[in-house]
Scaffold this motif. Structure first.
Motif, PDB file in Angstrom:
ATOM      1  N   VAL A   1       0.846  -1.201   0.000  1.00  0.00           N
ATOM      2  CA  VAL A   1       0.000   0.000   0.000  1.00  0.00           C
ATOM      3  C   VAL A   1       0.877   1.246   0.000  1.00  0.00           C
ATOM      4  N   ALA A   2       1.937   1.236   0.819  1.00  0.00           N
ATOM      5  CA  ALA A   2       2.837   2.387   0.886  1.00  0.00           C
ATOM      6  C   ALA A   2       3.486   2.646  -0.472  1.00  0.00           C
ATOM      7  N   VAL A   3       3.913   1.576  -1.136  1.00  0.00           N
ATOM      8  CA  VAL A   3       4.523   1.722  -2.462  1.00  0.00           C
ATOM      9  C   VAL A   3       3.510   2.271  -3.466  1.00  0.00           C
ATOM     10  N   ALA A   4       2.300   1.741  -3.428  1.00  0.00           N
ATOM     11  CA  ALA A   4       1.261   2.183  -4.361  1.00  0.00           C
ATOM     12  C   ALA A   4       0.937   3.661  -4.172  1.00  0.00           C
ATOM     13  N   LEU A   5       0.995   4.130  -2.937  1.00  0.00           N
ATOM     14  CA  LEU A   5       0.714   5.536  -2.673  1.00  0.00           C
ATOM     15  C   LEU A   5       1.880   6.443  -3.060  1.00  0.00           C
ATOM     16  N   ARG A   6       3.047   5.849  -3.189  1.00  0.00           N
ATOM     17  CA  ARG A   6       4.245   6.639  -3.536  1.00  0.00           C
ATOM     18  C   ARG A   6       4.349   6.908  -5.032  1.00  0.00           C
ATOM     19  N   VAL A   7       3.798   6.007  -5.866  1.00  0.00           N
ATOM     20  CA  VAL A   7       4.002   6.074  -7.314  1.00  0.00           C
ATOM     21  C   VAL A   7       2.671   6.247  -8.029  1.00  0.00           C
ATOM     22  N   ASP A   8       2.633   7.156  -8.990  1.00  0.00           N
ATOM     23  CA  ASP A   8       1.407   7.403  -9.750  1.00  0.00           C
ATOM     24  C   ASP A   8       1.326   6.574 -11.032  1.00  0.00           C
ATOM     25  N   ASP A   9       2.446   6.413 -11.702  1.00  0.00           N
ATOM     26  CA  ASP A   9       2.470   5.696 -12.973  1.00  0.00           C
ATOM     27  C   ASP A   9       2.106   4.229 -12.741  1.00  0.00           C
ATOM     28  N   PRO A  10       1.059   3.703 -13.387  1.00  0.00           N
ATOM     29  CA  PRO A  10       0.609   2.325 -13.112  1.00  0.00           C
ATOM     30  C   PRO A  10       1.631   1.252 -13.444  1.00  0.00           C
ATOM     31  N   GLN A  11       2.391   1.425 -14.542  1.00  0.00           N
ATOM     32  CA  GLN A  11       3.396   0.409 -14.889  1.00  0.00           C
ATOM     33  C   GLN A  11       4.558   0.428 -13.898  1.00  0.00           C
ATOM     34  N   VAL A  12       5.011   1.604 -13.538  1.00  0.00           N
ATOM     35  CA  VAL A  12       6.094   1.720 -12.556  1.00  0.00           C
ATOM     36  C   VAL A  12       5.617   1.195 -11.206  1.00  0.00           C
ATOM     37  N   MET A  13       4.378   1.491 -10.858  1.00  0.00           N
ATOM     38  CA  MET A  13       3.818   0.989  -9.609  1.00  0.00           C
ATOM     39  C   MET A  13       3.846  -0.533  -9.585  1.00  0.00           C
ATOM     40  N   GLY A  14       3.377  -1.135 -10.675  1.00  0.00           N
ATOM     41  CA  GLY A  14       3.375  -2.593 -10.742  1.00  0.00           C
ATOM     42  C   GLY A  14       4.772  -3.165 -10.605  1.00  0.00           C
ATOM     43  N   ALA A  15       5.744  -2.521 -11.279  1.00  0.00           N
ATOM     44  CA  ALA A  15       7.129  -2.993 -11.216  1.00  0.00           C
ATOM     45  C   ALA A  15       7.668  -2.918  -9.796  1.00  0.00           C
ATOM     46  N   LEU A  16       7.390  -1.812  -9.106  1.00  0.00           N
ATOM     47  CA  LEU A  16       7.897  -1.645  -7.744  1.00  0.00           C
ATOM     48  C   LEU A  16       7.184  -2.572  -6.760  1.00  0.00           C
TER      49      LEU A  16
END
Length: 266
Positions: free
Chosen positions: A93-108
């Motif tokens: 959840v913390a990672v998802a809130l940190r990143v807006d770009d959906p592909q970058v979010m998925g990667a992280l």
């Protein structure tokens, strides 16, 4: 809003996914070091061998309802299991809130999940399995390539610089210490973390790189001073790399910005 989704929906979706991933990571942490399949057979109680029923395999909830014991033999179920599940959910959840770009979010999210398993395995067995690192690297590269194809905002050069910096530093440290300071598992993990952080920004990657070494040095020195370990004892380094990467992800931009302003480079 993040990744185009309403905040409550995003938190609920990623949190639920995180609980399921955390449950799977418990299997990974137990089986991968033993060379066992993470797919089959199904989960079973290590004490009595009874297969875990579906209703007893709900992350966190089942452990609470069973009061931390196997339904069949009443042997205690380690509290580590629900902690890994809940901790993975919170981290994702913390990672998802940190990143807006959906592909970058998925990667992280992929790298963060693998990082939980790698840290626990390294602490218990003193190694970072290439199988787990490789399993994270493939979707990481694929999702970031997709992001670039869709017009990603992070320049490829920044990601290459970040990946190269992590790789050169850790490969150099491994060579300089002839493998005594860290293992090849650490070297293999370095480009994965460098690329993941590079997708967020060079500042995050460099801060994460430095933070890992600072944390490793501080904790290692403390363990020596207190006599917990003796000189020459190998301390698992993977967790420091991963925590350092977390520092880079969540604090990299402000720390890098403060440094540039302090040095007059901003």
């Amino acid at each position: 809003m993040s990744a185009g989704l309403p905040l409550p929906f995003l938190v609920g979706l990623v949190g639920t996914l995180g609980l399921a991933v955390g449950s799977f990571l418990n299997v990974v942490v137990h089986r991968v070091p033993l060379g066992l399949s993470v797919v089959s057979p199904g989960s079973a109680c290590p004490a009595c061998g009874h297969e875990v029923r579906g209703r007893d395999n709900v992350p966190v909830v089942s452990w609470v309802l069973l009061r931390g014991r196997c339904r069949d033999c009443r042997e205690p179920i380690p509290v580590r299991y629900p902690l890994v599940e809940a901790g993975t959910a919170a981290l994702m959840v913390a990672v998802a809130l940190r990143v807006d770009d959906p592909q970058v979010m998925g990667a992280l999210l992929v790298v963060a999940s693998a990082g939980v398993a790698l840290a626990l395995i390294d602490l218990e067995h003193g190694r970072l399995p290439f199988a787990v690192t490789g399993a994270a690297a493939v979707p990481l590269v694929g999702l970031l390539a997709l992001d670039q194809a869709l017009g990603g905002s992070v320049p490829v050069l920044d990601m290459l610089v970040a990946t190269g910096a992590w790789t050169v530093v850790y490969a150099g440290a491994w060579a300089a210490t002839r493998g005594r300071g860290m293992g090849l598992g650490d070297v293999a993990l370095a480009p994965v973390l460098g690329l993941a952080l590079g997708a967020v920004g060079t500042g995050s990657a460099l801060v994460g790189l430095g933070a890992g070494f600072v944390l490793g040095g501080l904790v290692g020195g403390l363990l020596l001073v207190t006599g917990t370990v003796s000189r020459g004892t190998r301390v698992p380094y993977g967790p420091f790399m991963l925590v350092g990467a977390g520092v880079g992800l969540f604090a990299g931009h402000p720390v890098a910005g403060a440094y540039l302003r302090l040095t007059g480079l901003a």
